[in-house]
Design an enzyme around this catalytic site. Structure first.
Site, short mmCIF file in Angstrom:
data_model
loop_
_atom_site.label_atom_id
_atom_site.label_comp_id
_atom_site.label_asym_id
_atom_site.label_seq_id
_atom_site.Cartn_x
_atom_site.Cartn_y
_atom_site.Cartn_z
CB SER A 18 -0.87 0.01 1.26
OG SER A 18 -1.46 -1.27 1.44
N GLY A 19 0.28 2.38 -0.34
CA GLY A 19 0.99 3.65 -0.23
C GLY A 19 1.38 4.25 -1.57
N GLY A 75 6.13 -0.38 0.48
CA GLY A 75 6.86 0.83 0.86
C GLY A 75 7.20 0.80 2.34
CB ALA A 76 9.34 1.47 4.62
CE LYS A 87 5.15 -2.17 5.24
NZ LYS A 87 4.68 -1.07 4.37
N GLY A 88 2.88 1.57 8.42
CA GLY A 88 1.56 1.76 9.00
C GLY A 88 1.09 3.19 9.03
N GLY A 89 1.86 4.09 8.39
CA GLY A 89 1.42 5.48 8.29
C GLY A 89 0.08 5.58 7.59
CD GLU A 96 1.30 -1.78 4.73
OE1 GLU A 96 0.94 -0.91 3.93
OE2 GLU A 96 1.93 -1.51 5.77
#
Length: 225
Positions: A18-19, A75-76, A87-89, A96
């Protein structure tokens, strides 16, 4: 993105993260699938990733049908020198991590601004922690008491109330005050009743590709112990 030629081959099952950065990877993957007539199956980490796969006309699957992935790409929010990630913004950390954990190879692509010597150097929003809604107060208190800093309930921007994840849970952002042994802290936080998952990805990324300001790509492998 030259990494796509390294990551993807024919007849592969690919975990799609994601992202914002992942959009470029999926663009390139879809282009290669069309040009080379590749048979690729994609497993998403979120509703957003699912939509991305469908929009590009790629084959959508899930972990029920494909519990083993050849590669997962994501992503990160931040990457440290040991390739530990925050991660997890975007709120999709649990799915993920599940998808990354099912992959033989976990590859990260990130903007050069996500590159840090130690976690917290660039990313100031803390470590995301997904929690069962009824537990968010006791969990945030326990984390602050045991590890310092504060764990704050993430509030939504365009809706009243907290952010709700794809799994119908809440997210705490733990703003830590100093560096920790991330492997130990990750395990300890996961043991707190009510915690679903943390945004600390320790010892999972096999390689990180940083997109640099001048358009070049810098590759980082984990340090050799």
């Amino acid at each position: 993105w030259r990494f796509t030629s390294l990551c993807f081959g024919n007849h592969q099952v690919v975990g799609v993260g994601s992202g914002s950065t992942i959009m470029y990877a999926v663009d390139r993957l879809a282009e290669r699938v069309r040009q080379e007539k590749l048979n690729i199956v994609c497993v998403p980490t979120s509703f957003q990733a699912r939509q991305l796969i469908l929009q590009h006309g790629l084959t959508l699957s899930d972990l029920d049908r494909h519990p083993e992935l050849d590669v997962a790409i994501d992503g990160a929010d931040e990457v440290d020198a040991a390739l530990t990630l925050i991660k997890g913004g975007g709120g999709c950390l649990t799915q993920e991590k599940i998808v990354a954990g099912c992959a033989k190879h976990f590859i990260v692509i990130a903007d050069f601004r996500k590159d840090s010597a130690t976690l917290g150097q660039q990313w100031k929003k803390g470590v995301p922690i997904e929690v069962i809604p009824m537990a968010y107060v006791p969990v945030s208190r326990t984390i602050a008491k045991r590890f310092g800093g504060e764990a704050v309930l993430r509030m939504a921007v365009s809706k009243a109330g907290p952010v709700v994840t794809d799994n119908s849970n809440f997210i705490l952002d733990w703003k830590f005050e100093h560096a920790h042994n991330w492997k130990e802290v990750n395990t300890a936080i996961k043991m707190i009743p009510g915690v679903v998952e943390t945004g600390l990805f320790v010892g999972m990324a096999e390689r990180v590709y940083f997109g640099m300001e001048d358009g070049s790509v810098r590759v980082r492998d984990p340090p050799v112990n």
